[in-house]
Structure formats: C-alpha cells, structure tokens
Design an enzyme around this catalytic site. Structure first.
Site, PDB file in Angstrom:
ATOM      1  N   CYS A 194      48.550  38.466  23.066  1.00 29.31           N
ATOM      2  CA  CYS A 194      50.220  37.912  23.151  1.00 29.31           C
ATOM      3  C   CYS A 194      49.535  36.016  22.922  1.00 29.31           C
ATOM      4  CB  CYS A 194      50.544  37.474  24.538  1.00 29.31           C
ATOM      5  SG  CYS A 194      50.758  38.572  25.934  1.00 29.31           S
ATOM      6  N   ARG A 254      48.656  38.718  17.163  1.00 31.25           N
ATOM      7  CA  ARG A 254      47.780  38.712  18.592  1.00 31.25           C
ATOM      8  C   ARG A 254      49.103  39.629  19.066  1.00 31.25           C
ATOM      9  NH1 ARG A 254      45.451  33.743  19.669  1.00 31.25           N
ATOM     10  NH2 ARG A 254      45.112  34.031  21.885  1.00 31.25           N
ATOM     11  N   TRP A 303      50.804  41.425  23.664  1.00 27.75           N
ATOM     12  CA  TRP A 303      50.471  42.699  24.088  1.00 27.75           C
ATOM     13  C   TRP A 303      50.632  43.081  25.158  1.00 27.75           C
ATOM     14  CZ3 TRP A 303      45.705  44.519  25.966  1.00 27.75           C
ATOM     15  CH2 TRP A 303      45.256  45.679  24.572  1.00 27.75           C
ATOM     16  N   ASN A 345      50.406  34.480  28.933  1.00 25.02           N
ATOM     17  CA  ASN A 345      49.328  35.400  27.821  1.00 25.02           C
ATOM     18  C   ASN A 345      47.866  35.216  28.740  1.00 25.02           C
ATOM     19  OD1 ASN A 345      46.970  36.528  26.162  1.00 25.02           O
ATOM     20  ND2 ASN A 345      46.894  34.150  25.055  1.00 25.02           N
ATOM     21  N   GLY A 346      47.455  36.147  29.552  1.00 24.96           N
ATOM     22  CA  GLY A 346      46.503  36.250  29.742  1.00 24.96           C
ATOM     23  C   GLY A 346      46.707  37.729  31.046  1.00 24.96           C
ATOM     24  N   GLU A 359      30.306  49.773  10.934  1.00 26.23           N
ATOM     25  CA  GLU A 359      30.791  49.069  10.959  1.00 26.23           C
ATOM     26  C   GLU A 359      32.577  49.472  10.224  1.00 26.23           C
ATOM     27  OE1 GLU A 359      32.718  46.475  11.843  1.00 26.23           O
ATOM     28  OE2 GLU A 359      33.651  45.393   9.622  1.00 26.23           O
ATOM     29  N   LYS A 400      36.107  49.547  10.098  1.00 25.84           N
ATOM     30  CA  LYS A 400      36.980  49.785   9.486  1.00 25.84           C
ATOM     31  C   LYS A 400      38.100  50.856   9.577  1.00 25.84           C
ATOM     32  CE  LYS A 400      36.957  46.350  10.052  1.00 25.84           C
ATOM     33  NZ  LYS A 400      36.616  45.283  11.416  1.00 25.84           N
ATOM     34  N   GLU A 453      40.357  52.677  12.359  1.00 28.19           N
ATOM     35  CA  GLU A 453      41.055  51.207  12.883  1.00 28.19           C
ATOM     36  C   GLU A 453      42.387  50.691  12.493  1.00 28.19           C
ATOM     37  OE1 GLU A 453      40.528  47.193  13.659  1.00 28.19           O
ATOM     38  OE2 GLU A 453      39.270  46.784  12.407  1.00 28.19           O
ATOM     39  N   HIS A 477      20.417  66.718  14.980  1.00 27.67           N
ATOM     40  CA  HIS A 477      20.178  66.611  15.926  1.00 27.67           C
ATOM     41  C   HIS A 477      21.449  66.986  16.583  1.00 27.67           C
ATOM     42  CE1 HIS A 477      15.701  65.902  15.516  1.00 27.67           C
ATOM     43  NE2 HIS A 477      16.216  64.880  14.458  1.00 27.67           N
ATOM     44  N   LYS A 516      44.253  41.125  17.562  1.00 30.77           N
ATOM     45  CA  LYS A 516      43.899  40.336  16.511  1.00 30.77           C
ATOM     46  C   LYS A 516      42.447  40.010  17.780  1.00 30.77           C
ATOM     47  CE  LYS A 516      41.804  38.753  13.362  1.00 30.77           C
ATOM     48  NZ  LYS A 516      40.400  39.715  11.945  1.00 30.77           N
TER      49      LYS A 516
HETATM   50  C1  AGP Z   1      37.222  44.444  14.211  1.00 28.62           C
HETATM   51  O1  AGP Z   1      37.996  44.314  12.917  1.00 28.62           O
HETATM   52  C2  AGP Z   1      38.306  43.825  15.251  1.00 28.62           C
HETATM   53  N1  AGP Z   1      39.383  43.317  14.895  1.00 28.62           N
HETATM   54  C3  AGP Z   1      37.487  43.858  16.671  1.00 28.62           C
HETATM   55  O2  AGP Z   1      36.512  45.026  16.767  1.00 28.62           O
HETATM   56  C4  AGP Z   1      36.829  42.667  16.732  1.00 28.62           C
HETATM   57  O3  AGP Z   1      35.704  41.843  16.059  1.00 28.62           O
HETATM   58  C5  AGP Z   1      35.893  42.295  18.278  1.00 28.62           C
HETATM   59  O4  AGP Z   1      37.549  42.377  18.366  1.00 28.62           O
HETATM   60  C6  AGP Z   1      35.706  41.484  18.189  1.00 28.62           C
HETATM   61  O5  AGP Z   1      36.741  39.886  18.145  1.00 28.62           O
HETATM   62  P1  AGP Z   1      35.983  38.782  18.110  1.00 28.62           P
HETATM   63  O6  AGP Z   1      34.921  38.270  16.939  1.00 28.62           O
HETATM   64  O7  AGP Z   1      36.531  37.748  18.070  1.00 28.62           O
HETATM   65  O8  AGP Z   1      34.770  38.046  19.374  1.00 28.62           O
END
Ligand code: AGP
Length: 596
Positions: A2, A27, A75, A99-100, A473, A477, A480, A496, A591
């Site tokens: 949020c 957010r 969110w 937020n929280g 990674e 990417k 997501e 395996h 994010k």
């Molecule tokens: C990846 O593209 C994401 N945004 C996510 O996996 C991110 O790396 C993860 O939530 C950790 O966030 P941070 O690096 O802000 O701690």
C-alpha cells in the site's frame, strides 16, 4: 504494501495526492482513495482498480476541494479489493489511511470495540474506531495516538486527519515505511520520497513507534512516550527524471537499459581517491572476523544472494550460504560460532527479511544490509549499509537492482580477500560495455520471445553452476511479468524427473557461460531437443557454438551472471508485451512487500 500520501498547505490537495499516489502505485493497485477536508467535512472518494479510475472519477482531483487531505493505493490483505474495503476508513471525526497489518485486530475488537458494527473487512477500520473511541472518552489526540501505539501489535504507517482540527495532520509509524516531506508553507506525508519529490527534496525520517504532528509550517516528531524528538531533515538525492519513464513505453524496459549506467555509477561510488574499489574498513573487519556468511533475502534479491555465496567462496575463500528469509526466520539452521549476516533488499523494507534481522539482532549477531534505499528500515537496523546506487526501481519486476546487488556483492567479496587476483574495476567496466551492446539487440529478443515463448503455456530455463543460479532469476522474471509458468532447473537434474515435462514445442532456454560445464549442458540440450523442445541458447563467446541465437561478449567467468541475465530480462519483457500483460504492474504483486 500500500502507498500513502498526505498534504497540508495552501494548494488544492486532491491533485497533489493523486500525483503522489501515481508514484506509489508500485506498492499496490487494487483500489485507491482520498479523504479531503473542506468546510467542516471530510469528503471521501474511492475507486476499485488502478489509480486512473479514481482520477477519472474525481476529474483529476479537481472535483474534490480542500487543502488538507490523505490518499492511499491499496494492496489487499484483509478483505476483497472493493470500495468498502478501500482506504481511507472513517468515523464521525477521523479519516485514516494505513499500510501494514494489525496483528492483534481480533483481540482489539473483542476488548475495546465489542459493540461496534464494522462496515469493512479491514484491520484498518479497527484503528480508526479506536481513535474515535479514545478521543470521545476524553483523550487528547496525541494521547490517543500513544494509546494506539501501546496496544497495537503489527506493522503500520498511518496518516490521519481530524474533522475538528483541520490545521493538523498526523503520521504514525511502526515497521512500515513513512516519511515527512518538508516544504515552504506546506508539508507532506508519504510512503517514500518519490511520492513527494515533485514538491520537496527535504525529508524527516520517522522511526518505529514514533508519531508526528504536522501543520503547514511545522513538523513535530514524538516518541511513544511523548518525548519530543530532535531530528534534522535530510536532502534526498532524487530528481524527477529518475522516476519518469522518459521516452520508454515501460519502466521495466527503461530499467533494463539503465544497467550499464548503474554499473558505472557503482564503480564511481565505491572507488577511493586513488581510483581503487574499496569498502569501509569496519565492514571488512566484521566480514573477516566471521566464520560463515549468512545471506538473507527474498525473490530476486535471494537469487543475487546465491551468486554472492559463489563470490565469497570462490573469490574470498569464505564459507557462505544464501537463505530465503521467510524460511530462515521460522526454520533457522544451526548457526556457526561466529556468523555474519548480509541482508539484500532493493527496497530495504521487506518484512520477511526484517523478521530475520530482528531475530539475529536479538541473538547478538552483526548484520550488513545491501539496499537501494538510504535510510530504509533494513539499513537503519543493521550495523552497516552498502548502497546499490541503482536509482529508483519502479517496475515491480526487479532488473537493475539485481545487477547492482550482484556487482556490490562482488566488490565486497574482492575487498574481503582477492584470492584470485581479479581486476574487478576493469571487469565491471567491461561488463557495462557488454550490456550496452546487448541492449542494441532488442529486435532479436522480441523475435525469439514471439517465436518460442509467448505462444506457450510453460517454459524452462536450464544451466549449471552460476548459469543455474541465473536460470532461477530468469524464470522468476519471465513468470512474474508474462504469467507463462516457468521454472529454472539445474541442467544435470533434468533426467532425474523434470524431463518428463518436455513435450513437442516446449520452450527451453539454456544459459551456457561456464567452460567446465558447457559440454555437459549441451548434452542436456540434445536430450530435451530429442523430446521435442524448442531451445533458445544464450552463451558467452568462449563457450558458444555456431547455432546459439544469443552470444554475449566474453567477460570474467565468475561474473557472467551480470551479463547472461540481461537477454533473459528482455525475453521476459517482450513475452509479457506480446501477451498484452501489464508489464510494470503484474497482477497480485507489489514492489515493496511489507507484510510477512
Ligand atoms: C522480483 O522481480 C520481485 N520484485 C521480488 O522478488 C523482490 O525481489 C522481492 O520481493 C524482494 O524485495 P526486496 O529486494 O525489496 O527485499
């Protein structure tokens, strides 16, 4: 997660809040809302979905008059993303945005609010109802806020306005990010500096369990014991162009292509007057004194952490391991006698990582945070911080922060002990140039994404050693942003089990940069090809073969993750683009993940 913005000043608040919220949409974007004070009333406007819906509903804010207000992008954690659950939440006198997560909301409802009919499913409504209750029972607002801090368990950043006191705005913080923006004749509250940077570059931090009373001309910060805090504001090194897309259609593409610049900036920031890459001696002393490095992170940052482990073991000869924060905190492995913790977090606010930091601090261990955000929670609470200097990363999918994390880990590993005599400054500069030339092949990546990946339901990345780490990674990417189900596998493990998933036309992307294993990986490519897979091969020149579609200029073998990830980022971007996905804001994601 949020996003929160608040404004008090001489101008119309709603357009300022909407503009601030547009910088915070990363957010959360399930719903948005505004509360604007005008002439004895607080007017509430809410809309489900993206901020654009709220903006349209309010004529860009022009239809909601008033120069005191708070705004929110949500969110959802408690309750569906609908208008009733959207913030602000209000009572007769107060409106708040939050937020929280209020962890003890059930207990608070039972103990204090038994007779209340709640209208929403949110935990936030409990907070505003408590505030109304405490003040109606005679507590002054600051006393009521301290009362809240005393009884609420959980994370909260709150912005509050009171219909009866329109010359004040209140901010309260615990474990969720919140800053005060200091202006001339106005002041603001925001989840981060980007939400306010169009108006001010001067900010006050608020620490956990503190609150602030904000007027047009003053900011007073207090501890939960009512003690006034004497804190100087700081200037943020951000400018508006950092957070605009410029001519790019998406932030993700912009951020992929900023990677050479980020690496050059890191070189500049970490070099001393003699032009050598250095790390402060107190950080090195702590790393050298430990018997094992525990790297803690989530998602992309965890993937950078695995590469970090590889660096510490191969460059510095230091045992290291990378751990998923949400696992480590509740299933903590047996620790060595002298552990040292490294937290990697782009945002510096990730709740899962912070939970580990709190735990290991209680155990008395030392911690270093690698983060992109100066003054973030993980930075403040660790013993040392190493900044990533990636500039604001707006796209939810992390790209430039990952390469920055890997580069800074390499700098730290080399500074601890350069057992292999690598000339890292030269190598990073070479890598910046190599990425630049990769960025000129956009059409190739788009064509490959179109031909191989975009039409498919699933996809696999395969590789060995660091290539496997990059596959993890690369797979994250792709899945997501494009919603193509993708997994990264150690190429040798295929036989395996995983190889049973390969069918006619299944896309497989192989990463091949390591001389000691390139022939083995090519053997695995033959195995999947024989079962119908369509293979994209990403290799470095020295490990390449004639039919590889993407061949990257050679860089130091240990550092190939910095270059091999780039085509994978492009493949993710173009697959999402071709499938019509919302690239910068993938569904269900935010994010900054500030809930556990
Ligand atoms: C990846 O593209 C994401 N945004 C996510 O996996 C991110 O790396 C993860 O939530 C950790 O966030 P941070 O690096 O802000 O701690």
């Amino acid at each position: 997660m949020c996003g929160i913005v608040g404004y008090i000043g001489p101008d119309e608040a709603a357009p300022i809040l909407l503009d601030g919220l547009s910088k915070l949409e990363y957010r959360g974007y399930d719903s948005a809302g505004l509360a604007i004070y005008n002439d004895g009333r607080i007017n509430i406007e809410k809309a489900v979905g993206k901020l654009a819906n709220l903006s349209e509903k309010t004529g860009g804010g022009s239809q909601v008059k008033g120069s005191l207000g708070i705004g929110h992008t949500r969110w959802a954690t408690h309750g569906k993303p609908n208008e009733v659950n959207a913030h602000p939440h209000s009572t007769e006198n107060f409106s708040i945005v939050h937020n929280g997560i209020i962890e003890n909301e059930a207990m608070l409802r039972r103990t204090y609010l038994n007779d209340v009919n709640f209208v929403s499913d949110t935990d936030t409504e409990v907070v505003v109802r408590l505030l109304e209750k405490f003040t109606s029972e005679g507590e002054a607002i600051d006393v009521a806020i301290m009362h809240l801090i005393d009884i609420i368990d959980g994370s909260y950043a709150l912005a509050i306005i009171d219909r009866r006191n329109p010359e004040y705005m209140y901010a309260v913080k615990n474990k969720s990010p919140l800053l005060i923006g200091k202006g001339e004749g106005f002041n603001m509250i925001g989840s981060d500096a980007m939400a306010m940077i169009a108006h001010t570059d001067t900010f006050y931090e608020i620490h956990d369990q503190e609150f602030a009373i904000v007027t047009r001309n003053s900011v007073d910060i207090f501890t939960s014991y009512s003690k006034k805090v004497d804190r100087e504001p700081y200037k943020a090194e951000l400018d508006l162009s950092d957070i605009s897309k410029g001519t790019y259609p998406h932030y993700m593409l912009k951020e992929i292509e900023e990677q050479p610049l980020v690496l050059r900036r890191i070189i500049g920031e970490y070099q001393n007057d003699a032009g050598e890459l250095t790390v402060p001696e107190e950080i090195l002393a702590d790393v050298r004194a430990c018997d094992k490095i525990y790297i803690i992170a989530c998602g992309t940052s965890y993937h950078a952490g695995i590469i970090g482990k590889h660096f510490f073991e191969n460059i510095s000869g230091k045992p290291a391991d990378s751990y998923i924060a949400s696992e480590f905190v509740y299933n903590t492995p047996l620790l060595t006698e002298r552990p040292l913790f490294i937290f990697i977090s782009q945002s510096g606010e990730t709740a899962d990582s912070r939970a580990v930091l709190v735990k290991i601090k209680e155990m008395g261990h030392k911690a270093i945070t690698l983060t992109n955000v100066k003054g973030s929670t993980l930075s403040r609470e660790a013993d040392h911080t190493m900044l990533l200097y990636a500039g604001p990363e707006i796209a939810v999918a992390s790209t430039k922060a990952y390469t920055a994390q890997v580069a800074v880990l390499a700098i730290l590993a080399v500074a601890v002990k350069n057992k292999i005599g690598i000339d890292l400054k030269y190598e990073l500069a070479l890598i910046a140039n190599t990425i630049e030339s990769l960025c000129s092949d956009r059409e190739l990546y788009k064509r490959l994404a179109e031909e191989y990946i975009a039409p498919s339901r699933n996809c696999f990345y395969i590789g060995r050693g660091v290539d496997y780490y990059v596959c993890l990674e690369a797979a994250l990417k792709l899945k997501e942003v494009s919603y193509v189900q993708t997994e990264g596998f150690a190429a040798g493990e295929l036989k395996h089990g995983t190889i049973s998933l390969i069918e006619e036309g299944t896309p497989v992307v192989a990463i091949i940069t390591q001389y000691n294993t390139h022939l083995n990986t090519r053997g695995n490519i033959k195995e999947v090809t024989a079962r119908g897979a369509k293979v994209i091969r990403i290799s470095t020149k020295g490990a390449s073969s004639r039919r590889d579609q993407i061949v990257i200029g050679d860089v130091h073998e240990l550092l190939t993750p910095l270059v091999s990830v780039v085509p994978a980022q492009y493949l993710a971007y173009y697959t999402a683009f071709l499938r019509g996905c919302d690239i910068d804001k993938p569904r269900n994601l935010a994010k900054s993940v500030t809930v556990e």
